[in-house]
Design an enzyme around this catalytic site. Sequence first.
Site, PDB file in Angstrom:
ATOM      1  N   HIS A 346       0.554  -1.531  -0.278  1.00  0.00           N
ATOM      2  CA  HIS A 346       0.043  -0.198  -0.149  1.00  0.00           C
ATOM      3  C   HIS A 346       1.203   1.119   0.193  1.00  0.00           C
ATOM      4  CE1 HIS A 346      -3.078   3.011   0.575  1.00  0.00           C
ATOM      5  NE2 HIS A 346      -2.093   3.615   1.862  1.00  0.00           N
ATOM      6  N   HIS A 557     -22.907  24.709  21.211  1.00  0.00           N
ATOM      7  CA  HIS A 557     -22.685  25.998  19.662  1.00  0.00           C
ATOM      8  C   HIS A 557     -22.231  27.242  19.909  1.00  0.00           C
ATOM      9  CE1 HIS A 557     -26.005  22.601  19.871  1.00  0.00           C
ATOM     10  NE2 HIS A 557     -26.175  23.525  18.281  1.00  0.00           N
TER      11      HIS A 557
END
Lengths: 747, 747
Positions: A346, A557
Amino acid sequence: MAAATASSLTAACVSSLSAHSSTSPAPDHINCSSPFAKFSGLKLASSPLPSHHTQEKKKRSSGSRKAHHVTATAAVEAPPKTDVSLVEKSINTIRFLAVDAVEKANSGHPGLPMGCAPMGHILYDEIMRYNPKNPYWFNRDRFVLSAGHGCMLQYALLHLAGYDSVQEEDLKQFRQWESRTPGHPENFETPGVEVTTGPLGQGICNAVGLALAEKHLAARFNKPDATVVDHYTYCIVGDGCNMEGVSNEACSLAGHWGLGKLIAFYDDNHISIDGDTDIAFTENVDQRFEALGWHIIWVRNGNTDYDAIRQAIADAKAVTDKPTLIKVTTTIGYGSPNKANSYSVHGSALGAKEVDATRQNLGWPYEPFFVPEDVKSHWSRHTKLGAEFEAKWQEDLAAYEKKYPQEAAEFKSLLSGELPAGWVDALPKYTPESAGDATRNLSQACLNALVKVLPGLLGGSADLASSNMTLLKMFGDFQKNTPAERNLRFGVREHGMGAICNGIALHGSGLIPYCATFFVFTDYMRGAMRISALSEAGVIYVMTHDSIGLGEDGPTHQPIEHLASFRAMPNILMLRPADGNETAGAYKVAVESRKRPSILALSRQKLPHLPGTSIEGVEKGGYTISCNASGNKPDLILFGTGSELEIAYKAAEVIRKEGKTVRVVSMVSWELFEEQSAEYKESVIPAAVTSRVSVEAGSTFGWEKYVGSKGKAIGIDHFGASAPAGTIYKKFGLTVDNVVANAKEVM
Amino acid sequence: MAAATASSLTAACVSSLSAHSSTSPAPDHINCSSPFAKFSGLKLASSPLPSHHTQEKKKRSSGSRKAHHVTATAAVEAPPKTDVSLVEKSINTIRFLAVDAVEKANSGHPGLPMGCAPMGHILYDEIMRYNPKNPYWFNRDRFVLSAGHGCMLQYALLHLAGYDSVQEEDLKQFRQWESRTPGHPENFETPGVEVTTGPLGQGICNAVGLALAEKHLAARFNKPDATVVDHYTYCIVGDGCNMEGVSNEACSLAGHWGLGKLIAFYDDNHISIDGDTDIAFTENVDQRFEALGWHIIWVRNGNTDYDAIRQAIADAKAVTDKPTLIKVTTTIGYGSPNKANSYSVHGSALGAKEVDATRQNLGWPYEPFFVPEDVKSHWSRHTKLGAEFEAKWQEDLAAYEKKYPQEAAEFKSLLSGELPAGWVDALPKYTPESAGDATRNLSQACLNALVKVLPGLLGGSADLASSNMTLLKMFGDFQKNTPAERNLRFGVREHGMGAICNGIALHGSGLIPYCATFFVFTDYMRGAMRISALSEAGVIYVMTHDSIGLGEDGPTHQPIEHLASFRAMPNILMLRPADGNETAGAYKVAVESRKRPSILALSRQKLPHLPGTSIEGVEKGGYTISCNASGNKPDLILFGTGSELEIAYKAAEVIRKEGKTVRVVSMVSWELFEEQSAEYKESVIPAAVTSRVSVEAGSTFGWEKYVGSKGKAIGIDHFGASAPAGTIYKKFGLTVDNVVANAKEVM
């Protein structure tokens, strides 16, 4: 080829097909796999498979994966015919260019190019339309290697195809300092490379963006009797790309939007860095993509069944209302007798011994980097072909221009990449007397003013359009059947949204994409935003609710560290405008920055228009909005950004009443300020004035740069809280009183 | 109930079932939807649906979505029977507590609680085992509200169930300063809330982590004759969660791992903030989850068909080798006559008029926040029940302890959350004579040493185990059938990995999860990392390849701004050790920090062990590793971190040869240094010494704090490059020579 396809369906498939064809007159959406039927895919090549492939196939047949869906099509383009041995030779040329380059660099990823060389060859030699001598020809087919680590595949293909950017010398310089063949594909280094990939999953999302751009422009400009926009977007994705959530986000949208000219090859080689994908990836990828609304085709033997690959592409093209995933089962490191089908091939050079063994195995007697004459000669036609493609398109465009001069003018203006003269005049202007507003609303005014004068502007939000205030009122939604519209609906998919916008920006057609969410959710899309910055994609990020000022939604948030985190990121503009004029200025900067993305941090809450703010000031990044000192030596400098500039402004008024001279500086973009001359910077922040206080509703990290060791930075170095915004501001000391108190301490 | 289930299957289903039962003796995995068969799901309640639900159903039947799969099971638990009218009253209590709290706060999300109240009621009142008076009882069922904006659902349920954390007063303080009912669920504010949600998709991943923890501990500690670990993990996900890529990542792993005790409810209400989900979300969610290896059940009427919800849970429990997704079709804002089934009820208070209309519509005559006596009385049994559950478990544990004293000791030690005495002694020690190594390898030595003494340590990599060096050699892989092992294989799913680890950490069972990828890919998982920091989840982030030192992979893989970006983030420790002792020190700090996550930035490249480094030094965050000044006033201070500490060290040697006194300071963790006393900080960085130079292979952003306005920061304020690491270091000026030259300029 159509006959071959029909006969290649399994009995189960054919039976489904016949059983249901009566209800479906055109049999081009036949689902041929009930969960109980075995899926067989396209016909296997009649030539015997190499032994290691057979082993692999055996192994897999015992696995739990089953392919889910296939489509047989009647209308099939006949691919050009080339001598099979020459094709094989060309494919091996690609394999060995990759092997040799990785070997010389002693670094890189040979496995993917060796396995994907057949599909690569077929795409670049037989299918794709491009002009190697003008990599930026607008109507070219786009190719994205989402599995970017396999970049030697693309470099080898660009080399064979005649791109000037990848000469033999470039291949030999693979992964070396200042080479045009870096370790992952980089659009800004290598003409012919469309986007920058490597971080897995980004490329397929970029491809969705490229295909979206094509569909949008085709809908806007093509006429029943004249086509000027017409290209495919091809992409190779690996197992890694398919594991990443970002690809699921964008592929869900691709299915929703029906991007029929997007064709993705899934290099199904069953190997990732940690070994067999069975250890972490046993989902049914085909079925997932089918659920996402894709058309699925399986090429069982991607190593040697070239006709199956060709047929799959033809079938993919025949389905025009869905993107297609062609699962191509390949052997990673195909040809390497001892390393194929293992993770060891790989991401490492094969090593001299195994390179020799591979040459032996594939019958490749040539020296490193050699391209056999017949292969060279075969590929050489692409220079002429490409010129012809482009010339034909130029003719078409000229004809179009005669019939549709107005549309042609807009189209050519877009493609020029230049902004229309006078566009800046469209930006709204404000005075301190104008009604105060949240900068997110002022942003909406800018967007809606700009879209009237910028034919390239389009964008949308990740399911927060009514909070981000990003709807373009004069347009409808870009949807499957309304692709000429300009409001994009991304759903709750921030990361995919950013990566799609990178593709739109890098389509090179003058489109200016913006996208929006709450500023805190840049955390979800930072991977894409960094690629915007690196790959010079001028995306505009409209990030609202930019502080604790959003109030009750609370710390999940409320951005805190986000301003600092983007100020530290190279080649991206972090802009935090304070009012109407600064918001307009931020848009001026952002629209002009076509090779540098911009982030606009915008308030949820209402703000006043301050005296002294200006578009010109924003362009300087930092500037004085008010100062009562006669020379360049006020007693105090107060810095603010965005919603806190008002606090600095008011604090200055209080302190001035006590007889002090105070300068208020808006630091709307640190990056732009740093680019100004030393004289300018000294004129705004004189070194001799060390009494300095900054106020910003975010981390104080980095503010030492401006307030110095004797100054004070007022900010928030902890998480936010859930409460009304006014309460949080007060509790966290983001008040005029606190600024005044701190100022007194440093004076 | 078993009979009811069988009869509730559609004809198509039943026919599939009978056709295939002969090949499948236990009919518990019957796929009853060929793509052509219409899916019918569980039996509809015989009571007529409210009119707006009927409308909604009509609308949907014309949509493109079709459910894909259902499982019928023979073994079904009988749910407890409660008077239907009381159930309805309880459900309406939940609805109105949510409505009233949002109304009082004039902020929040009433839509989800109104739609999900039935499943919420059934879960907390009929299904889940918990002890309200001890929210931390180990063997409790876990509940995660992944759609965290609907938190009033959970607060209402905790209130009814008798948790002390949510009293009536708390409900009235919803979203107010310092309340225990913040705007999104926060585990650190509200006992009974397991994890912190709100950023969409995180919660379902946390739930995967919680279920993984249960499966792992059950496999390690349960015996054929004694069970001490046995709980379910329930989760409610919304459309938003299902759009986010992170949820697909974690759910793919949940399927792969066969987490049979994970039961997720999909609140299929077809509405998100931007309106009907049809504008951006038309994929087939059921089919996608089936592809991910989940068991799928559809409750067609989640508003009033309580029995269908009960049956679905029973069916879910009967499938033990797959997680279950129960798609529950609901009406957002159920009961609101004018706002139900629209985005307007998603995230805003209903308004007084609509609240009245809703009261009228649902026949709710009570004042705000009122809990009817019979409802209160009914729920009051949970205090006793919960105590009994816990007492029974304590008995079981005592019996277990008698039979298996050794295992019980380990189990109890884990649950205590305390680290075993003397564990620190296991950390490896180094001298300057020890063979140099990359800190990623030194990290591996630490992990493998620690796992012998820390029974809670487990973790893994996002498909980079062999690069991150994170394999625990004495353990195998945690897999479906080997869940007692401790190497987690996350695949290429960084974001899901981080969020799953948050779940493991917050399982509260003494597990210490670590996870790994390349440092640059923190960009993919930053959303989860911030939640680690906010929610006090002591995850250890093993981030290797921490600079341009990774070389040829190039700028997509080279972190630049990442150190600064995490130094700016609250409550997370950014550690960049320089050698063996510092790596050991970083692990000491990280393991001890159970309420603060740690990030270890580790080198790919080999580094020497420096004289003067120490574990104790790391604990101080910044410390002197060498100084040739006799007092506390060297001529120069050189700062370095990680791989560049060696450069600072060598530069000091050069400068000292010229007769200067130089101090070398390792700034391994800025956060820890800032926590030290003013005296200590002055002893390391005396204010009087203004000649200061820092060297770090990353952004210089923030270094002004330590080098001051007269000092110099050597770093990289642009993207990296693809070339061998040594070349890049030289080209970018990260050299001893350049440090010496800069030092001379500031002295």
